[in-house]
Write a protein that holds these residues in place. Sequence first.
Motif, PDB file in Angstrom:
ATOM      1  N   ILE A  59      11.663  -6.503   0.395  1.00  0.00           N
ATOM      2  CA  ILE A  59      11.764  -5.411  -0.392  1.00  0.00           C
ATOM      3  C   ILE A  59      11.834  -6.111  -1.704  1.00  0.00           C
ATOM      4  CG2 ILE A  59      12.843  -3.309  -0.928  1.00  0.00           C
ATOM      5  CD1 ILE A  59      13.633  -2.655   1.767  1.00  0.00           C
ATOM      6  N   LYS A  60      12.787  -6.739  -2.028  1.00  0.00           N
ATOM      7  CA  LYS A  60      13.072  -7.280  -3.168  1.00  0.00           C
ATOM      8  C   LYS A  60      11.997  -8.248  -3.720  1.00  0.00           C
ATOM      9  CE  LYS A  60      18.054  -7.753  -3.676  1.00  0.00           C
ATOM     10  NZ  LYS A  60      19.299  -8.422  -3.272  1.00  0.00           N
ATOM     11  N   GLU A  61      11.330  -8.848  -2.792  1.00  0.00           N
ATOM     12  CA  GLU A  61       9.844  -9.612  -3.323  1.00  0.00           C
ATOM     13  C   GLU A  61       8.727  -8.635  -3.715  1.00  0.00           C
ATOM     14  OE1 GLU A  61      10.877 -13.809  -1.153  1.00  0.00           O
ATOM     15  OE2 GLU A  61       9.257 -12.605  -0.474  1.00  0.00           O
ATOM     16  N   LEU A  62       8.695  -7.753  -2.770  1.00  0.00           N
ATOM     17  CA  LEU A  62       7.625  -6.794  -3.153  1.00  0.00           C
ATOM     18  C   LEU A  62       7.744  -5.940  -4.501  1.00  0.00           C
ATOM     19  CD1 LEU A  62       5.263  -5.496  -1.472  1.00  0.00           C
ATOM     20  CD2 LEU A  62       6.926  -3.750  -0.636  1.00  0.00           C
ATOM     21  N   LEU A  63       8.965  -5.669  -4.594  1.00  0.00           N
ATOM     22  CA  LEU A  63       9.540  -4.738  -5.769  1.00  0.00           C
ATOM     23  C   LEU A  63       9.186  -5.717  -7.070  1.00  0.00           C
ATOM     24  CD1 LEU A  63      12.345  -2.247  -4.573  1.00  0.00           C
ATOM     25  CD2 LEU A  63       9.565  -2.024  -4.557  1.00  0.00           C
ATOM     26  N   ALA A  64       9.263  -6.592  -7.038  1.00  0.00           N
ATOM     27  CA  ALA A  64       9.183  -7.683  -8.097  1.00  0.00           C
ATOM     28  C   ALA A  64       7.846  -7.357  -8.931  1.00  0.00           C
ATOM     29  CB  ALA A  64       9.334  -8.882  -7.911  1.00  0.00           C
ATOM     30  N   GLN A  65       6.728  -6.889  -8.070  1.00  0.00           N
ATOM     31  CA  GLN A  65       5.532  -6.716  -8.507  1.00  0.00           C
ATOM     32  C   GLN A  65       5.332  -5.239  -9.289  1.00  0.00           C
ATOM     33  OE1 GLN A  65       2.518  -7.080  -5.503  1.00  0.00           O
ATOM     34  NE2 GLN A  65       4.076  -8.256  -4.262  1.00  0.00           N
ATOM     35  N   TYR A  66       6.627  -4.312  -9.250  1.00  0.00           N
ATOM     36  CA  TYR A  66       6.285  -2.973  -9.690  1.00  0.00           C
ATOM     37  C   TYR A  66       7.205  -2.729 -10.895  1.00  0.00           C
ATOM     38  CZ  TYR A  66       3.525  -2.068  -5.687  1.00  0.00           C
ATOM     39  OH  TYR A  66       2.570  -1.919  -4.638  1.00  0.00           O
ATOM     40  N   THR A  67       7.886  -3.820 -11.544  1.00  0.00           N
ATOM     41  CA  THR A  67       8.779  -3.559 -12.650  1.00  0.00           C
ATOM     42  C   THR A  67       8.277  -2.595 -13.807  1.00  0.00           C
ATOM     43  OG1 THR A  67       8.355  -5.527 -13.385  1.00  0.00           O
ATOM     44  CG2 THR A  67      10.398  -5.542 -12.230  1.00  0.00           C
ATOM     45  N   LYS A  68       6.866  -2.628 -13.896  1.00  0.00           N
ATOM     46  CA  LYS A  68       6.457  -1.647 -15.128  1.00  0.00           C
ATOM     47  C   LYS A  68       5.944  -0.534 -14.512  1.00  0.00           C
ATOM     48  CE  LYS A  68       4.198  -5.325 -18.004  1.00  0.00           C
ATOM     49  NZ  LYS A  68       3.509  -6.338 -17.503  1.00  0.00           N
ATOM     50  N   LEU A  69       6.161  -0.006 -13.351  1.00  0.00           N
ATOM     51  CA  LEU A  69       5.795   1.193 -12.923  1.00  0.00           C
ATOM     52  C   LEU A  69       7.277   1.970 -12.331  1.00  0.00           C
ATOM     53  CD1 LEU A  69       2.648   0.383 -10.525  1.00  0.00           C
ATOM     54  CD2 LEU A  69       2.780   1.140 -12.835  1.00  0.00           C
ATOM     55  N   LEU A 112      12.179   7.200  -5.629  1.00  0.00           N
ATOM     56  CA  LEU A 112      12.130   6.655  -4.520  1.00  0.00           C
ATOM     57  C   LEU A 112      13.478   5.983  -3.616  1.00  0.00           C
ATOM     58  CD1 LEU A 112      10.596   5.851  -1.686  1.00  0.00           C
ATOM     59  CD2 LEU A 112       9.354   4.110  -2.858  1.00  0.00           C
ATOM     60  N   ARG A 113      13.874   6.382  -2.805  1.00  0.00           N
ATOM     61  CA  ARG A 113      15.239   5.787  -2.386  1.00  0.00           C
ATOM     62  C   ARG A 113      14.968   5.028  -0.773  1.00  0.00           C
ATOM     63  NH1 ARG A 113      20.189   9.977  -3.706  1.00  0.00           N
ATOM     64  NH2 ARG A 113      20.272   9.740  -6.008  1.00  0.00           N
ATOM     65  N   MET A 114      15.519   3.826  -1.090  1.00  0.00           N
ATOM     66  CA  MET A 114      15.269   3.074   0.222  1.00  0.00           C
ATOM     67  C   MET A 114      16.735   2.194   0.576  1.00  0.00           C
ATOM     68  SD  MET A 114      11.617   1.208  -0.531  1.00  0.00           S
ATOM     69  CE  MET A 114      12.043   0.388  -2.204  1.00  0.00           C
ATOM     70  N   ALA A 115      16.768   2.118   1.817  1.00  0.00           N
ATOM     71  CA  ALA A 115      18.224   1.326   2.416  1.00  0.00           C
ATOM     72  C   ALA A 115      17.847   0.298   3.506  1.00  0.00           C
ATOM     73  CB  ALA A 115      19.153   2.141   2.483  1.00  0.00           C
ATOM     74  N   THR A 116      18.394  -0.864   3.495  1.00  0.00           N
ATOM     75  CA  THR A 116      17.997  -1.478   4.947  1.00  0.00           C
ATOM     76  C   THR A 116      19.370  -2.322   4.708  1.00  0.00           C
ATOM     77  OG1 THR A 116      16.974  -2.979   6.191  1.00  0.00           O
ATOM     78  CG2 THR A 116      16.776  -3.217   3.834  1.00  0.00           C
ATOM     79  N   ASP A 117      19.729  -2.577   6.192  1.00  0.00           N
ATOM     80  CA  ASP A 117      20.958  -3.445   6.571  1.00  0.00           C
ATOM     81  C   ASP A 117      20.247  -5.055   7.259  1.00  0.00           C
ATOM     82  OD1 ASP A 117      20.152  -2.514   8.826  1.00  0.00           O
ATOM     83  OD2 ASP A 117      21.996  -2.843   9.815  1.00  0.00           O
ATOM     84  N   HIS A 118      19.019  -4.752   7.061  1.00  0.00           N
ATOM     85  CA  HIS A 118      18.406  -6.114   7.742  1.00  0.00           C
ATOM     86  C   HIS A 118      18.301  -7.132   6.576  1.00  0.00           C
ATOM     87  CE1 HIS A 118      15.698  -8.537  10.105  1.00  0.00           C
ATOM     88  NE2 HIS A 118      16.354  -7.863  11.296  1.00  0.00           N
ATOM     89  N   ASP A 178       0.872  -1.235   0.127  1.00  0.00           N
ATOM     90  CA  ASP A 178      -0.041  -0.161   0.269  1.00  0.00           C
ATOM     91  C   ASP A 178       0.842   1.276   0.153  1.00  0.00           C
ATOM     92  OD1 ASP A 178      -2.120  -1.765   0.235  1.00  0.00           O
ATOM     93  OD2 ASP A 178      -2.539  -1.194   2.413  1.00  0.00           O
ATOM     94  N   THR A 179       1.845   1.322   0.931  1.00  0.00           N
ATOM     95  CA  THR A 179       2.960   2.509   0.956  1.00  0.00           C
ATOM     96  C   THR A 179       3.521   2.460  -0.499  1.00  0.00           C
ATOM     97  OG1 THR A 179       3.555   1.167   2.950  1.00  0.00           O
ATOM     98  CG2 THR A 179       4.167   3.629   2.797  1.00  0.00           C
ATOM     99  N   ILE A 180       3.918   1.632  -1.002  1.00  0.00           N
ATOM    100  CA  ILE A 180       4.674   1.969  -2.253  1.00  0.00           C
ATOM    101  C   ILE A 180       3.642   2.357  -3.439  1.00  0.00           C
ATOM    102  CG2 ILE A 180       6.113   0.745  -4.138  1.00  0.00           C
ATOM    103  CD1 ILE A 180       7.562   0.930  -1.676  1.00  0.00           C
ATOM    104  N   ALA A 181       2.728   1.731  -3.437  1.00  0.00           N
ATOM    105  CA  ALA A 181       1.598   2.093  -4.218  1.00  0.00           C
ATOM    106  C   ALA A 181       1.363   3.630  -4.131  1.00  0.00           C
ATOM    107  CB  ALA A 181       0.218   1.295  -4.387  1.00  0.00           C
ATOM    108  N   MET A 182       1.172   3.975  -2.969  1.00  0.00           N
ATOM    109  CA  MET A 182       0.875   5.601  -2.557  1.00  0.00           C
ATOM    110  C   MET A 182       1.421   6.382  -3.023  1.00  0.00           C
ATOM    111  SD  MET A 182      -0.641   7.436   0.874  1.00  0.00           S
ATOM    112  CE  MET A 182       0.770   6.740   1.999  1.00  0.00           C
TER     113      MET A 182
END
Length: 224
Positions: free
Chosen positions: A174-184, A161-167, A146-150
């Motif tokens: 994040i990688k799994e989520l972003l696989a749905q956004y490659t057209k956007l 949009l820049r993001m970073a995490t060491d966790h 929801d947040t990425i879509a917003m």
Amino acid sequence: MEGIDTKRWNSYGRVRSRRLTDLQRKLWSVLLPSVSIDSFSDLESNTQTYRDIFVEVGFGHGEHIAQLAAQSADTLFVGCEPFVNGVSSLLTKIDALDIKNIKIFRGDARLLISEIPDGALSGAFILFPDPWPKRKHIRRRFIQKDTIAMIHRKLKESGVLRMATDHPAYQIWIKELLAQYTKLFKVNFSDSANRPSEQSWPITRYERKAAGDILYVELVKIGE
Ligand SMILES: C[S@@+](CC[C@H](N)C(=O)[O-])C[C@H]1O[C@@H](n2cnc3c(N)ncnc32)[C@H](O)[C@@H]1O
């Protein structure tokens, strides 16, 4: 302490940890009223003055937003952070560097972002968001579908949009989520060995303390 409302939002985390110094208490009463906003509509007059608006979610002690704002006087930076000591640290930097182009929203960044007109945002930063590693707390993670879509809706064409995490678990999430956004979004991942330049992506306090490998993500909006 008078004038500090720490109960306005349940952040799931600490809102205050250390006593403020005398200077910080002074900045809280003198400087904060002129830089603090309660909603995006408070920025109305600023949106005509500045070409670009960037939002930082959870700026912590403000190293990243202060450095970028000092480098780009023609851009408006809105920092969202409920943590009182973090807000105080950023006020100290705004004062010391005489920064004029930062506004502070002391609450949940999702509320502020939701008020931004669609297509009006040049960029957003989510750096080292709380990882909420326990399975039962995963829905508290800031980075969600929801947040990425917003944020995608609020960004201009070519907005970033820049993001970073060491966790490690958050990196996979994040990688799994972003696989749905490659057209956007055009998606670019980097690791610690290929860190983006410090000039364009200043190092935060949390990043300095990070122990493991860091995932840096840059998304550029390419489609609706
Ligand atoms: C782990 S710290 C990282 C701080 C900073 N970005 C850094 O890299 O040093 C995460 C920060 O996000 C803030 N935060 C958590 N949820 C937030 C939300 N919904 N809106 C704004 N800030 C939030 C917390 O108060 C905390 O200061």
